[in-house]
Design a protein around this motif. Structure first.
Motif, short mmCIF file in Angstrom:
data_model
loop_
_atom_site.label_atom_id
_atom_site.label_comp_id
_atom_site.label_asym_id
_atom_site.label_seq_id
_atom_site.Cartn_x
_atom_site.Cartn_y
_atom_site.Cartn_z
N GLN A 89 0.81 -1.16 -0.10
CA GLN A 89 0.02 0.08 0.00
C GLN A 89 0.82 1.25 0.08
O GLN A 89 0.61 2.28 -0.51
N ALA A 90 2.02 1.08 0.67
CA ALA A 90 3.08 2.23 0.61
C ALA A 90 3.56 2.65 -0.84
O ALA A 90 4.13 3.70 -1.05
N LEU A 116 8.71 4.26 -1.51
CA LEU A 116 7.51 3.97 -0.57
C LEU A 116 7.32 5.21 0.03
O LEU A 116 7.92 5.99 0.44
N SER A 117 5.78 5.38 0.35
CA SER A 117 5.22 6.45 1.10
C SER A 117 5.16 5.97 2.43
O SER A 117 5.27 4.95 2.92
N GLY A 118 4.57 7.12 3.51
CA GLY A 118 4.14 6.90 4.64
C GLY A 118 5.34 6.83 5.53
O GLY A 118 5.42 6.40 6.57
N ASN A 119 6.58 7.41 5.38
CA ASN A 119 7.80 7.37 6.03
C ASN A 119 7.74 8.90 6.95
O ASN A 119 7.11 9.90 6.64
N THR A 120 8.54 8.82 8.07
CA THR A 120 8.97 10.02 8.66
C THR A 120 10.32 10.04 8.81
O THR A 120 10.94 9.11 9.15
N GLY A 266 8.85 3.93 9.22
CA GLY A 266 7.97 3.73 8.02
C GLY A 266 8.71 2.72 7.32
O GLY A 266 9.74 1.90 7.40
N PRO A 267 7.98 2.46 6.20
CA PRO A 267 8.20 0.93 5.28
C PRO A 267 9.74 1.12 4.68
O PRO A 267 10.45 0.23 4.18
N THR A 268 10.40 2.46 4.70
CA THR A 268 11.62 2.65 3.91
C THR A 268 12.72 1.88 5.02
O THR A 268 13.76 1.37 4.51
N VAL A 269 12.17 1.67 6.17
CA VAL A 269 13.08 0.86 7.16
C VAL A 269 13.47 -0.42 6.53
O VAL A 269 14.48 -1.09 6.90
N ASN A 270 12.29 -1.16 6.14
CA ASN A 270 12.58 -2.46 5.69
C ASN A 270 13.35 -2.79 4.49
O ASN A 270 14.04 -3.54 4.27
N LEU A 292 8.31 -8.11 5.10
CA LEU A 292 7.92 -6.98 4.26
C LEU A 292 7.08 -6.18 5.29
O LEU A 292 6.45 -6.75 6.20
N PRO A 293 7.25 -4.70 4.94
CA PRO A 293 6.32 -3.68 5.62
C PRO A 293 4.80 -3.64 5.62
O PRO A 293 4.51 -4.24 4.65
N GLU A 294 4.40 -3.39 6.75
CA GLU A 294 2.99 -3.71 6.76
C GLU A 294 2.22 -2.80 6.04
O GLU A 294 0.90 -2.98 5.57
N CYS A 295 2.86 -1.54 6.06
CA CYS A 295 2.42 -0.41 5.09
C CYS A 295 0.93 -0.05 5.56
O CYS A 295 0.06 -0.01 4.38
N GLN A 296 0.48 0.22 6.54
CA GLN A 296 -0.62 0.75 6.95
C GLN A 296 -0.43 2.39 6.88
O GLN A 296 0.26 3.23 7.52
N ILE A 297 -1.13 2.81 5.53
CA ILE A 297 -1.02 4.18 5.21
C ILE A 297 -2.02 5.13 5.59
O ILE A 297 -3.27 4.80 5.46
#
Length: 484
Positions: A89-90, A116-120, A266-270, A292-297
């Motif tokens: 989803q990210a 991938l989106s949803g990062n801080t 966020g998903p970039t960590v993975n 794999l990242p869970e990607c809850q956006i």
């Protein structure tokens, strides 16, 4: 006896001629930039014997047979893992700004890694802030800590990081530390190495330096990445090695090293964890693919898309150089670059000149004093044509500026471990982040401006008045740019 000496002399000359001719043919037949081939030929002919030896040691990208075979076998499983991120989803191509979108296309097509989106993102520019933040996160770790660094130098707060890792391992956290052999010799000779191993920490020496291996793989191929991943939920990357600048190279005469790190969630960590897994397997043969990242956006929040761009042997060639070229060519207003080592390829040099010539404000910030004499003089060999093209060059006076960053139009940026030199862009294991986040980019641009405020602007008229000895050393060390 005179006949024997005469025969040996003739035989030695013939053998040397055959050796030089053979190396010349190898240089010419290798597919690479013409300027690099010409530079190598000049080194071989100007510095006989030594030049040939240097080519065997540094002239070709040779990872070593075992590592090369391992990297080839790894590409498919890691590629499959990366491509699964496209279904996450990210991965929101419609949310990615156009500059990052083109970088996303390149990295996705060449290696399967999407933005991938949803990062801080948190920019950290103070050594004390960086090291204390790392220590705090290590102290909160529950399951795993992964690290890869070029340099680990004991002393100061770096010892506090080591202590925190030992305590984490003792409470059951799995800790894996990968350190470059050439970059971290002092660590491997210190008591910290044995203490960490005794505590159950997996400490691995990457690309071990040994006189028995100098002809088996390229000697100056280095593990130059800086990555920390904690519990698969927090990551760090940037320009700073695991050192406390107040306790590092204090006698080198360059001042304290000036660095940054980016703390990521966020998903970039993975993805950064997977890059660590790649490096770990190249060195040890042990496969560790992360979850794999869970990607809850949350669609109501800013997405902050980030593209992870790795490079190195076994990975697609020149990817970071291509990303850098795409970014600079897309600029409309400004390009601001900080790098400690500036020895660009001919193609990148032309891109910078052309960008300035089309009216874009191109600024280059490099340290006034460098820890490499060869790089210092080789860098200056490019000043005249850059200044004539309209590029502004600033020499930083507040220490050894080690930050590697590029800000484009104050809208998006590149930040990571990559120097603007042949070794980083063509040879070493490196990583950079392409960040499409205006707030973060503005913060980085303001930091760059603080560097400029502590710099001297090189003036073309005054530069042209430099003496003949300076011009001689510039041209002399420019010949060695394939080694820099």
């Amino acid at each position: 006896m005179d006949k024997v000496y005469h025969f040996l002399t003739i035989a030695s000359l013939v053998l040397y001629w055959i050796l030089v001719a053979g190396v010349t043919l190898r240089v010419v037949l290798k597919r690479r930039a013409v300027s690099v081939s010409l530079a190598w030929l000049m080194v071989i002919y100007i510095v006989p014997i030594v030049g040939v030896a240097c080519y065997f040691l540094f002239g070709e990208l040779n990872l070593g047979r075992k590592r090369a075979e391992r990297a080839k076998q790894m590409f498919t499983p890691f590629g499959d893992w990366f491509r699964q991120l496209n279904h996450c989803q990210a991965h929101l191509p419609a949310q990615v700004g156009s500059p990052i979108h083109k970088i996303d296309e390149l990295c996705n097509n060449r290696m399967g890694i999407p933005a991938l989106s949803g990062n801080t993102l948190s920019l950290q520019a103070s050594p004390d802030e960086i090291l204390r933040s790392i220590i705090k996160d290590i102290e909160s770790a529950q399951t795993s800590i992964k690290m890869v660094f070029y340099i680990w130098h004991p002393g100061g707060l770096a010892d506090s990081v080591a202590s925190a890792l030992i305590q984490a391992s003792k409470r059951g956290v799995e800790v894996k530390v990968l350190l470059d052999s050439a970059g971290s010799p002092r660590f491997f000779r210190s008591h910290w190495n044995s203490m960490m191993k005794d505590a159950g920490i997996h400490v691995v020496q990457a690309l071990e330096v040994s006189p028995w291996r100098i002809f088996l793989r390229r000697l100056d191929l280095r593990q130059h990445r800086k990555i920390i991943v904690i519990d698969e939920s927090i990551a760090y990357t940037g320009s700073m090695n695991m050192v406390d600048p107040a306790h590092f190279k204090q006698c080198a005469g360059v001042g304290q090293w000036v660095d940054i790190m980016v703390r990521v969630t966020g998903p970039t960590v993975n993805v950064l964890s997977a890059i660590h897994g790649w490096d770990w397997e190249v060195e040890t043969g042990d496969r560790i693919l992360p979850q794999l990242p869970e990607c809850q956006i949350d669609d109501s929040e800013a997405q902050h898309p980030v593209q992870v761009v790795p490079s190195g042997p076994g990975m697609p060639e020149h990817m970071i150089l291509q990303v850098l070229s795409i970014a600079i060519n897309q600029s409309n207003k400004s390009v601001r670059i900080t790098t400690p080592y500036f020895v660009p390829s001919a193609d990148l040099l032309e891109i910078l000149k052309m960008t300035a010539q089309r009216g874009v404000n191109v600024e280059l910030i490099i340290p006034h004093i460098n820890d490499s004499i060869m790089v210092k003089w080789a860098s200056k060999a490019f000043y005249t044509e850059l200044l004539e093209a309209g590029v502004k060059i600033y020499e930083f006076h507040g220490g050894l500026l080690h930050t590697k960053s590029v800000v484009i139009d104050e809208e998006f940026c590149l930040v990571g471990t990559v120097n603007i030199d042949m070794r980083s862009l063509w040879l070493n294991f490196e990583v950079t982040l392409a960040v499409d986040d205006v707030k973060f980019t503005t913060e980085l641009s303001q930091l760059q401006q603080s560097y400029i405020d502590n710099s001297y602007c090189v003036d073309l008229e005054n530069w042209n008045k430099r003496g003949l000895p300076a011009r001689f050393f510039e041209r002399l060390f420019y010949l060695f740019n394939p080694l820099l």
